[in-house]
Scaffold this motif. Sequence first.
Motif, PDB file in Angstrom:
ATOM      1  N   VAL A 480       0.877  -1.184   0.000  1.00  0.00           N
ATOM      2  CA  VAL A 480       0.000   0.000   0.000  1.00  0.00           C
ATOM      3  C   VAL A 480       0.904   1.221   0.000  1.00  0.00           C
ATOM      4  O   VAL A 480       1.653   1.451   0.964  1.00  0.00           O
ATOM      5  N   GLN A 518      -6.685  -0.820   2.189  1.00  0.00           N
ATOM      6  CA  GLN A 518      -6.901   0.051   1.045  1.00  0.00           C
ATOM      7  C   GLN A 518      -8.334  -0.116   0.562  1.00  0.00           C
ATOM      8  O   GLN A 518      -8.851  -1.221   0.477  1.00  0.00           O
ATOM      9  N   ALA A 523      -5.824   4.939   0.968  1.00  0.00           N
ATOM     10  CA  ALA A 523      -5.037   4.118   1.887  1.00  0.00           C
ATOM     11  C   ALA A 523      -5.373   4.563   3.305  1.00  0.00           C
ATOM     12  O   ALA A 523      -5.328   5.764   3.610  1.00  0.00           O
ATOM     13  N   ARG A 591      -4.166   6.873  -2.379  1.00  0.00           N
ATOM     14  CA  ARG A 591      -3.216   5.833  -2.808  1.00  0.00           C
ATOM     15  C   ARG A 591      -2.385   6.335  -3.987  1.00  0.00           C
ATOM     16  O   ARG A 591      -2.834   7.148  -4.780  1.00  0.00           O
TER      17      ARG A 591
END
Length: 595
Positions: A480, A518, A523, A591
């Motif tokens: 992640v 996620q 995230a 993310r």
Amino acid sequence: MRPFYRQPLFIGLSLLIIAVIGYQVIFQQLLHRSQQLSFKQGAEFNQYLNLQLTRFSTLTDTLAYRPELQAVLTNTLSSSQQQQVSQLLADFTLASGSASIYLMDLNGDVVASSNYAAEVNFMDHNFAFRPYFTETIGANQSYVDYGLGWVSNERGIYFAATVYDAKQQTIGVLATKLNIDQLELAYQAIAGQSPLLFMLVDEEDTVLASNHAAWRLTWLGEEAVTRTRHPNTVLHALQVNKHQDIWQLRPEPVSKPMTQQQYVVAVQEQTQLPWQLIMLEPAATLTMQAWQFAISLCLLLAVILLASIYWRNKYQQQLQKALMLQQLEIAVTERTESLQQSNQQLQIEVQHRIDTEHELKQTQDQLLQAAKLATIGQLSASINHEINQPLTAMHSYLQNSQLLLKKGLYSDLQENLDKIAQMILRLNHIVKQFKGFSRKAANQPVTVELTSVLQNALGILQPSLQQQKINITVQHTDHVKVKIDPLQLEQVLINLLGNAIQAAEQHTTPRVRINIVQQAELAIVQIHDNGAGIEPHVMAQLFEPFFTTKQGSGLGLGLSISRQIVQSYHGSLTIENHPDGGAIVSLTLPRHHSE
């Protein structure tokens, strides 16, 4: 009225004349260059051909003196010994690269042959009708001939030599055949990617060899003929029409007998045989190149002419515009003075705002650094304990090492020194973590994995975790990634984890759970402690600067600064009470996808 030399008809005729003259000049230059290349390439191939003729003539003359051949022709060998002679010829054929070597008696009958073991061979065949046999016997000397194989039906050059007995009487003829295919393949290697074609023509104008398959076994005459050297073969006519250095002939005399093309020709004489090496290049290629150059020259002249007209018209337009620009300059000057005054005032305001933002940024950086130092101060006690413990152990090991040194116990001494080295590495690791955490962040976002930054934060907090006996559990999704300054994210995680540790200390079995997940393009880091939770009247003030619930410790800046850092990277930070008890902090960031 425009002068006549500016009329379109005059310009067109002039360009046409230039194109024709340019074509003639360039074609002659290309013709000269083509002939130079043809002579050079023909000389190289002629040299190779002479080497081959000399090599196989020498081979045939040398083999003719072998006593084994004399023994076969005088009938002094058994059938098995005669077969050994044929095998000897086969070995020489393989070593020399020739097509075949065979021995004939005075009647022209083959008594030994290199292809004796093949299904189709020359054994017991009679070649007395061949010119290379009759000429060699008649003149009593070596002879070179060309012909189409009577048995193999393959084109070849034949090298013949007389075989003598002990009294120097002629008793037979030895013949070596070289396939013409080998010469044509050799030419391809010499010529490479050259477009030149070649003909090897004998004294009867027969095309013996060529890298153009349609010309092989044809002749330069007007009508098709047959000849004894080429049994059962019709020599189609190329109908050559010669005009100095350019010949007109049939490129495909069999498949397209009515089609003729022009070729640029260079003729070289073969020094060892009455043959000619004719090099040809299609004249259409040179013609196309010459016309392309001539047309390109006309186009260039036309472009230059159009460009001159264009610039002349543009110059006249510029003169007209100059008058208009003079009238506009006065108005522009007045307007420019007004704009300059406005611009100066705007620059002063912009600079004032830049200075204010710079001061604000410095203040924020100072607050961030103060929060870091405050965190380090809170962890100082556990750090001292983490450092003092290995220092005390190192002191004991040193004293013990001195005793072992006096007693000469070097193996035990080495073991103590290894343990001391491990403790020094441990101290270096602790100091390195806090040194990196304490320096100012560069505010340079990079792509990082959340698990990696989390492990760094836990490493800094490790002394406190051990001292307070906090049970830490981490659950995470691999890889992640987010784009952020790693030191700033590390500071946020240390602040949040520090708060969770202090809240969990009040429980008999303190525990902190960390979960990294996620969701779509987000995230999320969740930190859940099993402390007493947050009072409802305190919840609304958690993120206010200088607000703290810690009595006697803390500046009240941790959560406020952490939220500012997260929001600067388009993230969010929330705190709630968990249904199972304790508080849960949710850190959300966009993310980052690897390219």
